[in-house]
Write an enzyme that holds these catalytic residues in place. Structure first.
Site, short mmCIF file in Angstrom:
data_model
loop_
_atom_site.label_atom_id
_atom_site.label_comp_id
_atom_site.label_asym_id
_atom_site.label_seq_id
_atom_site.Cartn_x
_atom_site.Cartn_y
_atom_site.Cartn_z
N ARG A 29 26.48 65.93 -20.96
CA ARG A 29 25.86 65.35 -22.15
C ARG A 29 24.72 64.41 -21.82
O ARG A 29 23.68 64.43 -22.49
CB ARG A 29 26.93 64.63 -22.99
CG ARG A 29 26.42 64.01 -24.28
CD ARG A 29 25.46 64.90 -25.04
NE ARG A 29 26.00 66.22 -25.33
CZ ARG A 29 25.27 67.23 -25.77
NH1 ARG A 29 23.97 67.09 -25.95
NH2 ARG A 29 25.83 68.40 -26.00
N LYS A 84 6.89 51.12 -28.20
CA LYS A 84 7.68 51.66 -29.31
C LYS A 84 8.59 52.76 -28.78
O LYS A 84 8.40 53.95 -29.05
CB LYS A 84 6.75 52.17 -30.41
CG LYS A 84 5.93 51.06 -31.05
CD LYS A 84 4.93 51.61 -32.06
CE LYS A 84 4.09 50.48 -32.64
NZ LYS A 84 3.04 50.96 -33.57
N LYS A 88 -1.75 39.71 -29.29
CA LYS A 88 -1.97 40.43 -30.54
C LYS A 88 -2.21 39.44 -31.68
O LYS A 88 -2.30 38.23 -31.45
CB LYS A 88 -0.80 41.36 -30.82
CG LYS A 88 -0.53 42.35 -29.67
CD LYS A 88 0.45 43.41 -30.03
CE LYS A 88 -0.14 44.43 -30.98
NZ LYS A 88 0.79 45.55 -31.28
N GLU A 144 -6.18 41.80 -28.69
CA GLU A 144 -6.34 42.64 -29.87
C GLU A 144 -7.43 42.05 -30.77
O GLU A 144 -7.44 40.84 -31.01
CB GLU A 144 -5.02 42.73 -30.63
CG GLU A 144 -5.11 43.55 -31.91
CD GLU A 144 -3.80 43.57 -32.68
OE1 GLU A 144 -2.95 44.41 -32.38
OE2 GLU A 144 -3.63 42.72 -33.58
N ASP A 182 -8.23 47.54 -32.81
CA ASP A 182 -7.08 47.94 -33.61
C ASP A 182 -7.44 48.23 -35.07
O ASP A 182 -8.02 47.39 -35.76
CB ASP A 182 -6.02 46.83 -33.55
CG ASP A 182 -4.69 47.29 -34.13
OD1 ASP A 182 -4.21 48.35 -33.71
OD2 ASP A 182 -4.14 46.57 -34.99
#
Length: 285
Positions: A102, A137, A169, A202, A224
């Site tokens: 698995r 992410k 950021k 950013e 961005d």
């Protein structure tokens, strides 16, 4: 980026924790009906099209579970596959094969999906000088595998985590009191702590690009959520002062247009957070 030693440690930790999570105090299904000395052989059957990834990882899993298992790979990570292909054979203790099954399938299905998605983005960038990057992410606990899969698909890794690169950021900038203050505080922090980390900033608009350029020591500017025209202007303003990266909702339909704006990199969370697992099976032979 983190060192190979750190990366290998992350992968080893993933295997150990995943086996602990899945096996617990024993694989009682196998213990109940498979004799201890039973031997078997299985194949990894591909039931989809795309780019295979996780073969080397699977070898590590089988080795962790049982060093006496014989792993015979027929394909390598990064190979393009079609329905009916066989990635590898595994032979030895039937209980050991079932114990690892698995984890091997879960990892390979996800890694192959990510490698396939990444390859599609890489192909869309062919002929440009722009490279595709992943992001943070990722699925908690298996980031190393997902970033590994991105490289197998031909992409490049962004920072691995919060500790191997400085990335300021919008919230960092706002909490610090502005762009220049954020940069100055960061430089002071790095000097005081003796750390040698690259700095990415950013920018939300062209005025922020101009302010960032007043300071030295910035490795890359993250352009961005800019439109095409403003991205071109940002690239022109930055010139060769530092590297450029576009991000923010860039899709397979728009990625080429952003690359044509002249950016060095395009980062996309979709490489890891928006994929459908490749269909794979481990079958006894």
């Amino acid at each position: 980026m983190i060192s190979k030693e750190q990366f290998d440690k992350e992968v080893a930790g993933i295997i150990s924790n995943a086996i602990r999570e899945d096996v617990g105090d024993g694989d009682h299904s196998s213990l109940a009906c498979i004799p201890k000395d039973a031997k078997g052989k299985a194949k990894l059957l591909v039931k989809d099209n795309g780019v295979i990834a996780g073969i080397e990882f699977s070898k590590m899993v089988f080795d962790f579970v049982d060093k006496d298992l014989i792993f015979d790979n027929k394909l390598n990570d990064g190979s393009e596959v079609a329905y009916g292909d066989i990635a590898f054979y595994i032979e030895g203790s039937s209980r050991s094969i079932l114990k690892a099954e698995r984890l091997v399938l879960n990892a390979m299905q996800r890694m192959s999906a990510i490698a396939t998605k990444t390859k599609s983005f890489v192909d869309l960038l062919e002929g440009t000088s722009t490279k595709i990057l992943d992001t943070r992410k990722t699925t908690p606990g298996i980031r190393a595998l997902e970033k590994w899969a991105v490289t197998i698909g031909g992409g490049e890794n962004h920072r691995f985590a919060l500790y191997d690169m400085i990335m300021l950021k919008d919230n960092h900038i706002d909490f610090a009191g502005g762009i220049t203050k954020a940069i100055d505080k960061t430089k002071s922090y790095l000097k005081e702590t003796g750390r040698d980390l690259k700095i990415i900033l950013e920018a939300r608009d062209l005025n922020e690009i101009k302010e960032i350029l007043k300071s030295d020591g910035v490795y890359r500017i993250l352009i961005d959520n800019f439109n095409y025209e403003d991205t071109k202007e940002a690239v022109r303003l930055i010139g060769d002062r530092c590297l450029t990266e576009s991000s923010g909702g860039i899709t397979e339909e728009t990625i080429r247009k952003y690359a044509n704006c002249g950016v060095d990199y395009i980062s996309s969370g979709a490489l890891t957070h928006s994929v459908y697992n490749m269909d794979l099976s481990l079958k006894a032979v």
